[in-house]
Design an enzyme around this catalytic site. Sequence first.
Site, mmCIF file in Angstrom:
data_model
loop_
_atom_site.group_PDB
_atom_site.id
_atom_site.type_symbol
_atom_site.label_atom_id
_atom_site.label_comp_id
_atom_site.label_asym_id
_atom_site.label_seq_id
_atom_site.Cartn_x
_atom_site.Cartn_y
_atom_site.Cartn_z
ATOM 1 N N SER A 555 0.850 -1.196 0.000
ATOM 2 C CA SER A 555 0.000 0.000 0.000
ATOM 3 C C SER A 555 0.875 1.232 0.000
ATOM 4 O O SER A 555 2.019 1.197 0.477
ATOM 5 C CB SER A 555 -0.896 0.000 1.236
ATOM 6 O OG SER A 555 -1.539 1.253 1.395
ATOM 7 N N TYR A 568 -2.884 -0.833 10.436
ATOM 8 C CA TYR A 568 -2.860 -1.163 9.009
ATOM 9 C C TYR A 568 -1.556 -0.717 8.362
ATOM 10 O O TYR A 568 -0.894 -1.481 7.657
ATOM 11 C CB TYR A 568 -4.057 -0.508 8.317
ATOM 12 C CG TYR A 568 -4.094 -0.712 6.828
ATOM 13 C CD1 TYR A 568 -4.578 -1.903 6.274
ATOM 14 C CD2 TYR A 568 -3.650 0.288 5.958
ATOM 15 C CE1 TYR A 568 -4.618 -2.098 4.893
ATOM 16 C CE2 TYR A 568 -3.685 0.095 4.583
ATOM 17 C CZ TYR A 568 -4.166 -1.097 4.054
ATOM 18 O OH TYR A 568 -4.196 -1.278 2.695
#
Length: 678
Positions: A555, A568
């Site tokens: 990401s 996350y």
Amino acid sequence: MTNPAAADLIARSNRLGADPKNTNYAGGNTSAKGTETDPVTGQPVELLWVKGSGGDLGTLQERGLAVLRMDRMRALVDVYPGVDREDEMVAAFDYALHGKGGAAPSIDTAMHGLVDAAHVDHLHPDAGIAIATAADGEELTAKIFGDKVVWVPWRRPGFQLGLDIAAIKDANPQAVGCILGGHGITAWGDTSEETEANSLWIIDTAAAYIAEHGTADPFGGVVAGFEALPEAERRAKAAALAPTIRGLASHDKPMVGHYTDSDVVLDFLASEKLGPLAELGTSCPDHFLRTKVKPMVLDLPADASVEDSIARLKELHEAYRADYQAYYDAHATEDSPAIRGADPLIVLVPGVGMFSYGANKQTARVAGEFYVNAINVMRGAEALSTYSPISDAEKFRIEYWALEEAKLQRMPKPKTHQGRIAFVTGAASGIGKAIATRLAAEGACVVVADLDLEKAQSVAAELGGTDVAIGVAANVADAAGVQAAIDATVLAFGGIDLVVNNAGLSLSKPLLETTEKDWDLQHDVMAKGSFLVSKAAAKALIEQEMGGDIIYISSKNSVFAGPNNIAYSATKADQAHQVRLLAVELGEYGVRVNGINPDGVVRGSGIFAAGWGANRAKTYGVEEKDLGKFYAQRTILKREVVPENVADAVFVLTGPELSRTTGLHVPVDSGVAAAFIR
């Protein structure tokens, strides 16, 4: 509108081809003769409809038929230059074609056009080939069928064989068909119904005679220690051996595999005659063109250790390649095509089963089916007589036939990922599904791995069924579950080449609201999960010795410090560094490891649909439905990122163009300056 004769032919072909006792996949051909009005002269013209080259009877449609003028077919007899030049007649068939479209005429067209019968079937039934390959096949034919079926000595398919069968039919008006030595059967009739009945009568009569008069143990007794292992133990050993065997079978070019442990195979592998019969090889041209002239057989008992089995398989592979090279050298002429590879296409492991190989999954599966046909043929021949296939010299004449080489050269260029086996986690939706879809479209075999088995199987079915993709359950946070999924992969397709660590989830919370459970859950799925998947896959990749790719869908958050997502972003940073670490460690095995950093992929995302989207929308003060547009507007390109954009990056990173790239992170975020790789 389909001509009635052609319509009857298609219906008959589909019925015959639907039952494997009648013929193997893509084996045999059928024909019908009839009349139509010639659009040029307005006069009736007699035509031949015959299954074209490369088609399958069970799925035959009108476009799979070649259509030829019978007057021109018969005229070819007058210009036939003789058996030494009979291959030239295949090109001549093109000058007898009628109308536009249709399939290319096959080498067997002469058999159908020259035999004086309205309908003709040429089939490869196991029972018929058993008679055709028996040492006393001619005597057995007379004993079993009387004068209704005539023996035709082995001759390579072609124009002369068509002339031979035509002459035999003319000389034997009472006959309904013939046994083609070493090859198969041919039947004929005045109507489609009569021809089908004659074909089935020959097949059923042969099968019944073998069942009634054959010996009880045609393969001899069972060899102690070579019996089938219990199913769970058998499949575990198959999964442990599969990567090594695939690597051996892919020495010359990458192959996809198929595993078979049917009773037919396991019984043959436990028999006294396994060695000598396997050495004799297959006989029917359709068989050995798919299986090579003979298999490679592991000569160890079923309970041999995996380590000992692997060591012995490597020794046998060297011997097999030398033996195949000697076979080629013994029979090749100056005009022969170059050797196509010396690796086995069938590998037999007593107690475990059969591994078959091909350029794609369907070809590998069909090769295995053909060797099962060969086992059935050998059983039938040995039950009545002695199995006596055509000679290696004749096999070579067909395997390296100029016409066969021309057919291979006409095949379309393979897609970039043909022969590659991909394992994609979290592939039942969103980014994972888009990746699986793109890789399958580019020729890869794909394992759709997901926590939801039903959804994974549904996606696999969408991609084209089990010859293209399978769905497996995979909780990536569970080591045993991951290993089971990798084992399922190597059993389904032979091995593994390409791994995409995509499974993920997210909980958007600020630091003080993030619980230990939140932290552990996200790290278990993404950091630990990627580690477990990469570890299990790397073992198979190393054993194959074929290189490979591991891709991490990380990401932009792995390098960008955004608000309210400590757990996350931290686990994504963990994944990002795994890319660098594994690129260094696995590089010596030819395994490339790269990462992709998407941003804000909202459409179709399971993560966003599960609450992450609502939380991020709240964080940024926008409506959830506008989150994708919001993410786009904060980028340099002002364009929303969708799952297919990430799939495109996976395709490029795992394709041939970036074969020297490893340890790289590719942003797929439409340009987020704060996430630029530094």
